[in-house]
Design an enzyme around this catalytic site. Structure first.
Site, PDB file in Angstrom:
ATOM      1  CE  LYS A  43      -4.331  -1.975   1.390  1.00  0.00           C
ATOM      2  NZ  LYS A  43      -5.308  -2.274   2.433  1.00  0.00           N
ATOM      3  NE  ARG A  94      -7.498  -8.457   0.579  1.00  0.00           N
ATOM      4  CZ  ARG A  94      -7.032  -7.702  -0.414  1.00  0.00           C
ATOM      5  NH1 ARG A  94      -6.003  -6.908  -0.237  1.00  0.00           N
ATOM      6  NH2 ARG A  94      -7.627  -7.743  -1.602  1.00  0.00           N
TER       7      ARG A  94
HETATM    8  N1  HH2 Z   1      -7.357  -3.953   0.965  1.00  0.00           N
HETATM    9  C1  HH2 Z   1      -7.697  -3.987  -0.331  1.00  0.00           C
HETATM   10  C2  HH2 Z   1      -8.780  -4.764  -0.758  1.00  0.00           C
HETATM   11  N2  HH2 Z   1      -9.473  -5.538   0.104  1.00  0.00           N
HETATM   12  N3  HH2 Z   1      -9.818  -6.328   2.304  1.00  0.00           N
HETATM   13  C3  HH2 Z   1      -9.486  -6.310   3.597  1.00  0.00           C
HETATM   14  N4  HH2 Z   1     -10.171  -7.060   4.468  1.00  0.00           N
HETATM   15  N5  HH2 Z   1      -8.449  -5.554   4.077  1.00  0.00           N
HETATM   16  C4  HH2 Z   1      -7.709  -4.752   3.252  1.00  0.00           C
HETATM   17  O1  HH2 Z   1      -6.790  -4.055   3.756  1.00  0.00           O
HETATM   18  C5  HH2 Z   1      -8.040  -4.718   1.858  1.00  0.00           C
HETATM   19  C6  HH2 Z   1      -9.126  -5.536   1.417  1.00  0.00           C
HETATM   20  C7  HH2 Z   1      -6.915  -3.176  -1.321  1.00  0.00           C
HETATM   21  O2  HH2 Z   1      -5.872  -3.939  -1.884  1.00  0.00           O
HETATM   22  P1  HH2 Z   1      -5.928  -4.663  -3.321  1.00  0.00           P
HETATM   23  O3  HH2 Z   1      -7.015  -5.676  -3.353  1.00  0.00           O
HETATM   24  O4  HH2 Z   1      -4.596  -5.189  -3.650  1.00  0.00           O
HETATM   25  O5  HH2 Z   1      -6.207  -3.498  -4.335  1.00  0.00           O
HETATM   26  P2  HH2 Z   1      -7.471  -3.099  -5.196  1.00  0.00           P
HETATM   27  O6  HH2 Z   1      -8.565  -2.723  -4.241  1.00  0.00           O
HETATM   28  O7  HH2 Z   1      -6.988  -1.942  -6.023  1.00  0.00           O
HETATM   29  O8  HH2 Z   1      -7.887  -4.274  -6.025  1.00  0.00           O
END
Ligand code: HH2
Length: 269
Positions: free
Chosen positions: A215, A250
């Site tokens: 992040k 995660r």
């Molecule tokens: N962060 C993201 C998405 N889902 N779920 C939980 N429970 N906790 C988190 O910190 C979290 C999450 C964001 O990361 P990512 O899926 O890699 O990115 P994007 O939302 O751009 O797909």
């Protein structure tokens, strides 16, 4: 699919599988069912306990997708992973998507919307599925990402998660995992304070999941510009979280985290 419970392991490693064109660090890499399923299975081989499947990016200014598009991205992948015995969580803010995913074998609900909706609670309860309640200061992403911190971020997050967990458990959800929502409407300093003070969230008595992987705050703290280059730094963030009581992580780079966690456990023994 056998029932999944976070409490069954000391630290649950959740691998990220973004079936999106625009996720902030891996957008476009795992589009298409075959590629996504291969990656999900690889994450399990690398040591994931659960694969978190998402079809909508939550990054600032992401293009919104319709429910039908989101379902079309995640459901065939979940169905196929289920067929291969891979346990999945559905990462969605939308009850319609969660319902379709649970029907196809997803065994955990991951709601970045913080289980604000009664429908989300009802679905998890009805399927006997654990639910992850993540803190977002507002129900919608645009307001969340435009949010400047209040003063007491730790108190605010703790209160929000306590309430979300109580509502979900009262609604019949078998296990609630709480998540401070790193990077969602938080300053760099807020994220640092949440990790340092994680114990006050652990004290709520629910498993705590932390998702700091790649992040922006990790980039800000290290000077590493490219999100995909932040895996080593993410490991450090997550080990700090484990030291402060996190019991689920995660992550994008499962192999690196699995090695680090195994070594950490051996040394911390
Ligand atoms: N962060 C993201 C998405 N889902 N779920 C939980 N429970 N906790 C988190 O910190 C979290 C999450 C964001 O990361 P990512 O899926 O890699 O990115 P994007 O939302 O751009 O797909």
């Amino acid at each position: 699919m056998p029932r999944f419970r976070f409490a069954d392991r000391s630290v649950t490693l959740v691998g990220v599988l973004n079936v999106t064109p625009d996720s902030f660090s891996d957008g476009g890499q795992f589009e298409g069912v075959a590629r996504a399923v291969a990656h999900g299975r690889a994450l399990m081989e690398q040591g994931a306990d659960l694969v978190d499947v998402g079809g909508e990016s939550t990054r600032p200014h992401a293009t919104p997708v319709s429910i039908d598009v989101e379902i079309g991205r995640v459901v065939p992948v979940i169905r196929e992973l289920h067929r291969h015995g891979v346990p999945t969580s559905i990462d969605s803010r939308h009850p319609e998507v969660v319902a379709a995913a649970l029907d196809e074998g997803a065994c955990v609900v991951n709601d970045v919307g913080g289980l604000r909706s009664d429908e989300m609670v009802r679905l998890a309860a009805e399927h006997g599925a654990p639910a992850i309640a993540m803190h977002m200061p507002f129900a919608d992403l645009e307001r969340t990402h435009g949010h400047a911190s209040s003063g007491d971020v730790v108190g605010e997050v703790r209160e929000f998660l306590a309430l979300a967990a109580r509502r979900a458990l009262e609604g019949g959800v078998p296990e609630v995992v709480v998540d401070p929502g790193l990077g969602f409407g938080k300053t760099v300093d807020d994220n640092v304070r949440l990790i340092r003070s994680l114990k006050s969230i652990v004290e709520l008595g629910h498993p705590v999941l932390v998702g700091g992987s790649r992040k922006r705050f990790v980039g800000a703290l290290t000077g590493i510009e490219r999100a995909a280059d932040r895996d080593e730094a993410s490991v450090v963030v997550h080990l700090a979280a484990v030291r402060h009581g996190a019991s689920a992580l995660r992550v994008h780079d499962v192999a690196r985290h699995r090695r680090a966690l195994d070594l950490w456990t051996a040394l911390d023994g």
